[in-house]
Design a protein around this motif. Structure first.
Motif, PDB file in Angstrom:
ATOM      1  N   LEU A 461       0.851  -1.198   0.000  1.00 33.57           N
ATOM      2  CA  LEU A 461       0.000   0.000   0.000  1.00 33.57           C
ATOM      3  C   LEU A 461       0.884   1.245   0.000  1.00 33.57           C
ATOM      4  O   LEU A 461       1.727   1.407   0.894  1.00 33.57           O
ATOM      5  N   GLU A 462       0.689   2.076  -0.972  1.00 33.86           N
ATOM      6  CA  GLU A 462       1.478   3.300  -1.050  1.00 33.86           C
ATOM      7  C   GLU A 462       1.329   4.088   0.255  1.00 33.86           C
ATOM      8  O   GLU A 462       0.219   4.223   0.796  1.00 33.86           O
ATOM      9  N   GLY A 463       2.442   4.552   0.777  1.00 34.97           N
ATOM     10  CA  GLY A 463       2.399   5.393   1.971  1.00 34.97           C
ATOM     11  C   GLY A 463       2.340   4.628   3.280  1.00 34.97           C
ATOM     12  O   GLY A 463       2.329   5.238   4.346  1.00 34.97           O
ATOM     13  N   LEU A 464       2.327   3.290   3.240  1.00 29.95           N
ATOM     14  CA  LEU A 464       2.259   2.507   4.485  1.00 29.95           C
ATOM     15  C   LEU A 464       3.574   1.754   4.711  1.00 29.95           C
ATOM     16  O   LEU A 464       3.950   0.887   3.906  1.00 29.95           O
ATOM     17  N   TYR A 465       4.249   2.095   5.786  1.00 30.73           N
ATOM     18  CA  TYR A 465       5.548   1.515   6.136  1.00 30.73           C
ATOM     19  C   TYR A 465       5.414   0.721   7.441  1.00 30.73           C
ATOM     20  O   TYR A 465       4.544   1.014   8.265  1.00 30.73           O
ATOM     21  N   ILE A 466       6.317  -0.224   7.632  1.00 30.07           N
ATOM     22  CA  ILE A 466       6.292  -1.021   8.861  1.00 30.07           C
ATOM     23  C   ILE A 466       7.685  -1.004   9.490  1.00 30.07           C
ATOM     24  O   ILE A 466       8.690  -1.219   8.821  1.00 30.07           O
ATOM     25  N   GLY A 467       7.691  -0.744  10.798  1.00 30.24           N
ATOM     26  CA  GLY A 467       8.926  -0.909  11.559  1.00 30.24           C
ATOM     27  C   GLY A 467       8.496  -1.657  12.787  1.00 30.24           C
ATOM     28  O   GLY A 467       7.407  -1.407  13.287  1.00 30.24           O
ATOM     29  N   ALA A 468       9.253  -2.594  13.288  1.00 30.76           N
ATOM     30  CA  ALA A 468       8.782  -3.292  14.492  1.00 30.76           C
ATOM     31  C   ALA A 468       9.379  -4.661  14.641  1.00 30.76           C
ATOM     32  O   ALA A 468      10.077  -5.147  13.758  1.00 30.76           O
ATOM     33  N   GLY A 469       9.030  -5.295  15.779  1.00 30.03           N
ATOM     34  CA  GLY A 469       9.436  -6.667  16.014  1.00 30.03           C
ATOM     35  C   GLY A 469       8.489  -7.622  15.319  1.00 30.03           C
ATOM     36  O   GLY A 469       8.664  -7.955  14.142  1.00 30.03           O
ATOM     37  N   SER A 470       7.429  -8.002  16.009  1.00 28.79           N
ATOM     38  CA  SER A 470       6.583  -9.052  15.445  1.00 28.79           C
ATOM     39  C   SER A 470       5.557  -8.569  14.428  1.00 28.79           C
ATOM     40  O   SER A 470       4.836  -9.379  13.873  1.00 28.79           O
ATOM     41  N   THR A 471       5.498  -7.287  14.157  1.00 33.38           N
ATOM     42  CA  THR A 471       4.511  -6.812  13.175  1.00 33.38           C
ATOM     43  C   THR A 471       4.987  -7.074  11.741  1.00 33.38           C
ATOM     44  O   THR A 471       4.192  -7.226  10.834  1.00 33.38           O
ATOM     45  N   ILE A 472       6.282  -7.139  11.560  1.00 36.02           N
ATOM     46  CA  ILE A 472       6.857  -7.207  10.219  1.00 36.02           C
ATOM     47  C   ILE A 472       7.416  -8.601   9.951  1.00 36.02           C
ATOM     48  O   ILE A 472       7.942  -9.246  10.858  1.00 36.02           O
ATOM     49  N   TYR A 473       7.313  -9.067   8.726  1.00 33.15           N
ATOM     50  CA  TYR A 473       7.932 -10.334   8.356  1.00 33.15           C
ATOM     51  C   TYR A 473       9.449 -10.137   8.306  1.00 33.15           C
ATOM     52  O   TYR A 473       9.932  -9.315   7.517  1.00 33.15           O
ATOM     53  N   GLY A 474      10.155 -10.836   9.180  1.00 29.93           N
ATOM     54  CA  GLY A 474      11.613 -10.701   9.235  1.00 29.93           C
ATOM     55  C   GLY A 474      12.093  -9.905  10.446  1.00 29.93           C
ATOM     56  O   GLY A 474      13.286  -9.729  10.637  1.00 29.93           O
ATOM     57  N   GLY A 475      11.146  -9.429  11.265  1.00 29.92           N
ATOM     58  CA  GLY A 475      11.549  -8.627  12.435  1.00 29.92           C
ATOM     59  C   GLY A 475      12.195  -9.503  13.496  1.00 29.92           C
ATOM     60  O   GLY A 475      12.064 -10.723  13.490  1.00 29.92           O
ATOM     61  N   GLY A 476      12.870  -8.882  14.419  1.00 31.24           N
ATOM     62  CA  GLY A 476      13.542  -9.650  15.458  1.00 31.24           C
ATOM     63  C   GLY A 476      13.083  -9.220  16.827  1.00 31.24           C
ATOM     64  O   GLY A 476      11.891  -9.246  17.132  1.00 31.24           O
ATOM     65  N   CYS A 477      14.035  -8.748  17.623  1.00 34.32           N
ATOM     66  CA  CYS A 477      13.755  -8.491  19.018  1.00 34.32           C
ATOM     67  C   CYS A 477      13.878  -6.986  19.308  1.00 34.32           C
ATOM     68  O   CYS A 477      13.543  -6.160  18.471  1.00 34.32           O
ATOM     69  N   HIS A 478      14.407  -6.667  20.469  1.00 29.65           N
ATOM     70  CA  HIS A 478      14.397  -5.277  20.924  1.00 29.65           C
ATOM     71  C   HIS A 478      15.218  -4.357  20.005  1.00 29.65           C
ATOM     72  O   HIS A 478      14.698  -3.402  19.421  1.00 29.65           O
ATOM     73  N   GLY A 479      16.517  -4.651  19.914  1.00 23.10           N
ATOM     74  CA  GLY A 479      17.387  -3.799  19.097  1.00 23.10           C
ATOM     75  C   GLY A 479      16.923  -3.758  17.655  1.00 23.10           C
ATOM     76  O   GLY A 479      16.939  -2.705  16.998  1.00 23.10           O
ATOM     77  N   GLU A 480      16.492  -4.919  17.172  1.00 25.96           N
ATOM     78  CA  GLU A 480      16.035  -5.005  15.790  1.00 25.96           C
ATOM     79  C   GLU A 480      14.815  -4.104  15.574  1.00 25.96           C
ATOM     80  O   GLU A 480      14.642  -3.507  14.513  1.00 25.96           O
ATOM     81  N   SER A 481      13.955  -4.026  16.589  1.00 27.97           N
ATOM     82  CA  SER A 481      12.742  -3.211  16.452  1.00 27.97           C
ATOM     83  C   SER A 481      13.102  -1.726  16.400  1.00 27.97           C
ATOM     84  O   SER A 481      12.546  -0.967  15.599  1.00 27.97           O
ATOM     85  N   HIS A 482      14.046  -1.313  17.244  1.00 26.31           N
ATOM     86  CA  HIS A 482      14.527   0.077  17.150  1.00 26.31           C
ATOM     87  C   HIS A 482      14.995   0.349  15.726  1.00 26.31           C
ATOM     88  O   HIS A 482      14.700   1.389  15.147  1.00 26.31           O
ATOM     89  N   THR A 483      15.767  -0.593  15.205  1.00 28.47           N
ATOM     90  CA  THR A 483      16.458  -0.334  13.939  1.00 28.47           C
ATOM     91  C   THR A 483      15.486  -0.297  12.772  1.00 28.47           C
ATOM     92  O   THR A 483      15.586   0.577  11.900  1.00 28.47           O
ATOM     93  N   THR A 484      14.535  -1.227  12.744  1.00 33.22           N
ATOM     94  CA  THR A 484      13.573  -1.172  11.636  1.00 33.22           C
ATOM     95  C   THR A 484      12.652   0.039  11.793  1.00 33.22           C
ATOM     96  O   THR A 484      12.254   0.652  10.802  1.00 33.22           O
ATOM     97  N   GLY A 485      12.336   0.396  13.038  1.00 30.45           N
ATOM     98  CA  GLY A 485      11.521   1.591  13.255  1.00 30.45           C
ATOM     99  C   GLY A 485      12.240   2.823  12.726  1.00 30.45           C
ATOM    100  O   GLY A 485      11.656   3.659  12.028  1.00 30.45           O
ATOM    101  N   ARG A 486      13.505   2.901  13.036  1.00 27.98           N
ATOM    102  CA  ARG A 486      14.323   4.042  12.602  1.00 27.98           C
ATOM    103  C   ARG A 486      14.357   4.134  11.075  1.00 27.98           C
ATOM    104  O   ARG A 486      14.187   5.202  10.482  1.00 27.98           O
ATOM    105  N   TYR A 487      14.546   2.996  10.436  1.00 26.72           N
ATOM    106  CA  TYR A 487      14.628   2.935   8.970  1.00 26.72           C
ATOM    107  C   TYR A 487      13.266   3.283   8.349  1.00 26.72           C
ATOM    108  O   TYR A 487      13.182   4.065   7.399  1.00 26.72           O
ATOM    109  N   ALA A 488      12.196   2.706   8.924  1.00 32.04           N
ATOM    110  CA  ALA A 488      10.850   2.961   8.381  1.00 32.04           C
ATOM    111  C   ALA A 488      10.478   4.438   8.538  1.00 32.04           C
ATOM    112  O   ALA A 488       9.897   5.038   7.630  1.00 32.04           O
ATOM    113  N   GLY A 489      10.847   5.024   9.687  1.00 36.40           N
ATOM    114  CA  GLY A 489      10.536   6.436   9.917  1.00 36.40           C
ATOM    115  C   GLY A 489      11.243   7.326   8.904  1.00 36.40           C
ATOM    116  O   GLY A 489      10.659   8.266   8.347  1.00 36.40           O
TER     117      GLY A 489
END
Ligand SMILES: Cc1cc2nc3c(=O)[nH]c(=O)nc-3n(C[C@H](O)[C@H](O)[C@H](O)COP(=O)(O)OP(=O)(O)OC[C@H]3O[C@@H](n4cnc5c(N)ncnc54)[C@H](O)[C@@H]3O)c2cc1C
Length: 668
Positions: A461-489
């Protein structure tokens, strides 16, 4: 200040609802980037979108200062493989995850995590989170690097998992987001994503929500949206009075992000995957009993007579000393660590452990119950590093475990910490508090699946990004969630810079506003949210449990659907809190339907996804070795085939590094 009992005895009644209620009053919140879910990933998304110049709003179910699975703290940070002491490269780590899961994890997400995890952690340090042994408390310890003062967990040779003093990580992120002017709207429950023209599958332009305090309605308008709402802990088990929604899950993790994405037409993968719900409902409070796993990795375990349990390397060779437990042994390059969303770790990357035959040896009487964690057998540094630094910073252990036990007189220099006494099968792994065989086999949890994203962490979906642990396919744990959140933002802000202004379809808003308050208009005889949630969990356990076939899955779908027109339709909310919980129940039904519909599509059993179709018992037939992205188009299920290594196939480049160069938006 009085206790609840004192209050009720004094007043003879429960307190009045403490907030002014104004159902239906509309508040509009306008931003460039809307972040749904202010957990660690969500706040990182908000901070990084704001740093990129965007006006940012956060829509949070709880209070972002402490909300989410990461709200109570963290003691070790995975994925920071580019730290100066690490001998693991992003490629090595990503491939280890991908190969271990035989391709069933989003390797692009893993790669992003490893490329930026260390940078993200250093940013946290600049926000005031301690990531080094600045007071030299552990000088000379084998898990410490003398030059950088970084400290490591699990694998002391390869040094890619960093011990952190993360008890205050969430308040620090919160302060930073506030400092940057992020508009954090706490205590609201989203009801839907808004889409261009109100159409499923169209660009996402915001969300609607209801306050769980005042009942007021919110319309969030945004050019770009990031979803970071965490998992769906209340889907299979619901036990709110004792262990919240589960031993590990957060009560607010009701899969609402996934539900509103599914209803908006977002594509998901792996939602048919699952695992035993060992961490859910029937265990002990997290990390609250003697054990030798995760935070307590390597801790000596002794039996009732003080005889120590052996440890073995991944090849089954007995380790000579407790120090060996923290090093890969001959034939092994590095160890991955656990809790990173990898349900199966290839032997070459596994941790040293207590041998699996320990169950039989306990049964034979070689070791006598109860077992105990015996920190006295550690060195002083290891002892303080575990029951001290780590237990004192880990989520949900600083106060309930470390403080309580210390104040009660527990002294790791001389006391033993008892492990739970349970059926002997429960000692099959060293994470004793998680419930083990006390958990009925029907108890499951979703595992590994989530929104499908591209190299920008954008969905279909255009305009919809995901950053997170278990919300995203391929997410990990705490540090990983910070990092994908940072990238998605960052990516959401970049998109918002060039995107046209959001146009809200008023009809969609009106529809949401009308349906959102349905439960407040019902008769007081209707069920409450707890009964509804329990019913959903029962349906999921029975009809989408470990073993399923087309009939059970279809029955499950029918029952979920009936719930919407029967008990849920008449359920009553007496205040905005109950209304929020009932809206979550509606979302849980959507996530349940998504999981069942995904299960119907995989007509083969799959060992990695722990997916067992009684009507298709053949395990892992090669023709089913693929992803099955699923979405809704005009309310109908649409599925396609996708190769497991889609992240290296056109339109993407053929190597991880090339894709990162192309998409990360970072000058390399
Ligand atoms: C006890 C415990 C200990 C842990 N220890 C470690 C560790 O040491 N190392 C490690 O790597 N990982 C650890 N983890 C895992 C780690 O905390 C999670 O992987 C991480 O917090 C996930 O981040 P997230 O932002 O995706 O989700 P969360 O942190 O769960 O945040 C989700 C956010 O979304 C909000 N939300 C939920 N639903 C809605 C909604 N409908 N609308 C708006 N907002 C919503 C929630 O309130 C929350 O703020 C631990 C987890 C637990 C529970």
């Amino acid at each position: 200040m009085s206790t609840w009992h004192e209050y009720v005895q004094r007043n003879g009644k429960v307190p009045e609802w403490p907030y002014p209620v104004d159902y239906g009053k509309v508040n509009e919140v306008d931003s460039d980037v809307l972040v749904i879910g202010g957990g660690v990933a969500g706040l990182q998304a908000a901070i990084n979108a704001a740093r990129a110049g965007a006006r940012v709003a956060v829509l949070e179910r709880g209070h972002a200062k402490r909300s989410g699975a990461g709200g109570a703290g963290v003691d070790h940070w995975h994925g920071a493989v580019t730290n100066p002491c690490s001998s693991v490269t992003p490629e090595m780590y990503t491939n280890a995850c991908y190969d271990s899961m035989q391709g069933y994890t989003g390797a692009h997400v893993r790669y992003i995590i490893t490329k930026e995890g260390w940078d993200t952690l250093q940013e946290c340090e600049r926000m005031g989170i301690q990531i080094r042994d600045v007071k030299d408390e552990f000088k000379g310890a084998p898990f410490r690097d003398e030059k950088t003062k970084l400290m490591f967990a699990y694998d002391y040779k390869n040094r890619h998992i960093i011990r952190v003093w993360g008890w205050n990580i969430k308040p620090k992120l919160y302060d930073e987001a506030k400092r940057l002017g992020v508009n954090i709207v706490n205590r609201v429950t989203p009801t839907a994503l808004l889409t261009a023209g109100g159409n499923q599958g169209a660009r996402v332009v915001g969300a609607t929500a209801v306050s769980s305090r005042t009942g007021e309605f919110y319309v969030f308008k945004a050019r770009a949206t990031v979803v970071a709402t965490g998992g769906a802990g209340r889907l299979f088990v619901f036990d709110p009075e004792t262990t919240a929604s589960g031993t590990m899950a957060d009560m607010n993790s009701a899969g609402v992000g996934q539900a509103i994405g599914w209803e908006a037409g977002a594509e998901f993968v792996g939602m048919e995957g699952g695992g035993p719900g060992a961490l859910i409902g029937f265990g002990y409070a997290p990390y609250s009993m003697g054990n030798a796993s995760n935070t307590y990795h390597g801790t000596p375990i002794v039996d009732a007579e003080g005889k120590e349990l052996p440890w073995v390397d991944v090849f089954g060779n007995e380790l000579k000393s407790w120090e060996d437990r923290f090093y890969p042994q001959a034939g092994q390059e590095f160890q991955l660590g656990i809790g990173i969303g990898i349900s199966r770790t290839n032997r070459e990357f596994r941790l040293n452990d207590i041998p699996p035959d320990i169950v039989e040896r306990i049964r034979r009487g070689e070791f006598k119950l109860p077992l105990y964690a015996d920190f006295t057998r550690f060195s002083a540094a290891e002892r303080r590093g575990t029951f001290g630094m780590m237990v004192g910073n880990e989520g949900k252990t600083r106060i309930p475990i470390y403080d309580t036990m210390t104040k009660a007189g527990f002294d790791p220099d001389k006391d033993l910490f008892q492990a739970p006494v349970m059926p002997v099968e429960g000692y099959f792994n060293a994470c004793y508090w998680a419930g083990g065989p006390n958990t009925p086999p029907t108890v499951r949890s979703l595992g590994g699946g989530g929104f499908l994203t591209d190299w920008n962490l954008q969905t279909n979906l255009e305009g919809l990004y995901i950053g997170a642990g278990s919300t995203i396919y391929g997410g990990g744990c705490h540090g990983e969630s910070h990092t994908t959140g940072r990238y998605a933002g960052r990516h959401a802000a970049a998109y918002a810079r060039t995107a046209t202004g959001p146009v809200i379809e008023q009809e969609q808003v009106d529809r949401e506003r009308e349906t959102a308050y349905h439960a407040t208009r019902q008769g007081k005889g209707g069920n409450g949210w707890k009964e509804i949630n329990a019913a959903i969990a029962r349906i999921m356990r029975d009809y989408c449990g470990r073993y399923k076939n087309e009939q059970t899955l279809n029955l499950g779908l029918r029952l979920l659907d009936e719930l919407k027109t029967t008990e849920l339709a008449y359920a009553y909310a007496s205040n905005p809190h109950e209304l929020g919980r009932l809206l979550e129940c509606k979302a849980l039904i959507s996530v349940g339907e998504l999981a069942i519909k995904a299960s119907l599509q995989r007509r083969a059993s799959n060992s990695i996804l722990d997916f067992h179709r009684l009507d298709y018992p053949a395990m892992d037939p090669p023709e089913w070795h693929k992803l099955l992205p699923i979405k809704q188009v005009n309310g109908k299920v649409s599925v396609r085939d996708l190769p497991l290594d889609f992240h290296l196939k056109p339109p993407f480049a053929s190597t991880l590094e090339e894709n990162y160069k192309r998409y990360s938006g970072t000058k390399l």
